[in-house]
Design a protein around this motif. Structure first.
Motif, short mmCIF file in Angstrom:
data_model
loop_
_atom_site.label_atom_id
_atom_site.label_comp_id
_atom_site.label_asym_id
_atom_site.label_seq_id
_atom_site.Cartn_x
_atom_site.Cartn_y
_atom_site.Cartn_z
N THR A 260 -6.11 -8.32 4.01
CA THR A 260 -6.40 -7.22 4.93
C THR A 260 -6.67 -5.97 4.10
N LEU A 261 -7.06 -4.91 4.77
CA LEU A 261 -7.29 -3.63 4.09
C LEU A 261 -6.29 -2.61 4.61
N GLY B 98 -8.04 1.65 2.48
CA GLY B 98 -9.13 0.73 2.18
C GLY B 98 -8.86 -0.18 1.01
N LYS B 99 -7.61 -0.22 0.54
CA LYS B 99 -7.25 -1.08 -0.58
C LYS B 99 -6.82 -2.45 -0.06
N PRO B 100 -7.16 -3.51 -0.80
CA PRO B 100 -6.80 -4.85 -0.34
C PRO B 100 -5.30 -5.11 -0.40
#
Length: 169
Positions: free
Chosen positions: A33-34, A38-40
């Protein structure tokens, strides 16, 4: 006397058979997910296949970070991989990466009922968790996939191709 020609037996390609087996035999997946930046973020989730909607089903707690992330941004990726075998090369492990859109299913709806049935058929021991208010069923509609069946055996699958694999024969 019936003189109609016999219907030839259905032939399913080897990679498709192997993909069906992988999804049937592996019960845990990595969910990507993010986060809000916006980081995984990757976590482990048990999963089931709901064949009528040709989607993956997960059962997630509101306390888990990935639940908040997928509710804010429903674009997800799921990887299912064959378990490692001692002494065998890990680079050839069969696996599939599935990109999709996650949707929290509303309790009591037909989609929720179908997801619950599919999930509990695979994880009957999880039934008490379905009674907890902070858990939700989430359906993941797969939009594309990448299968690696070993060295030199890889392919991309469009949404219609992966949907046919997720539905029963």
């Amino acid at each position: 006397m019936n003189t109609a020609p016999a219907t030839p037996p259905f032939h399913e390609p080897r990679l498709t058979r192997e993909l069906r087996a992988l999804l049937a035999n592996q019960r845990a997946a990595s969910l990507g997910t993010l986060n809000s930046e916006g980081k995984p973020f990757v976590s482990m989730v048990p999963f089931a296949v709901e064949p009528d909607s040709a989607s993956l089903v997960i059962h997630v707690s509101q306390l888990a970070p990935h639940t908040g992330f997928l509710l804010r941004n429903p674009a997800v990726s799921v990887m299912v991989m064959q378990a490692e075998v001692a002494g065998e090369p890990v680079h050839a492990l069969p696996r599939i990466s599935l990109d999709g859109v996650a949707t929290r299913l509303e309790p009591g709806t037909s989609a929720w009922q179908a997801a619950r049935s599919a999930y509990l058929a695979r994880f009957p021991e999880a039934e008490p968790m379905t009674q907890l208010g902070d858990f939700s069923f989430v359906g993941i509609r797969v939009t594309q996939a990448r299968q690696v069946a070993g060295f030199g055996a890889a392919r991309s699958l469009a949404s219609d191709e992966i949907s046919s694999v997720l539905r029963p024969l």
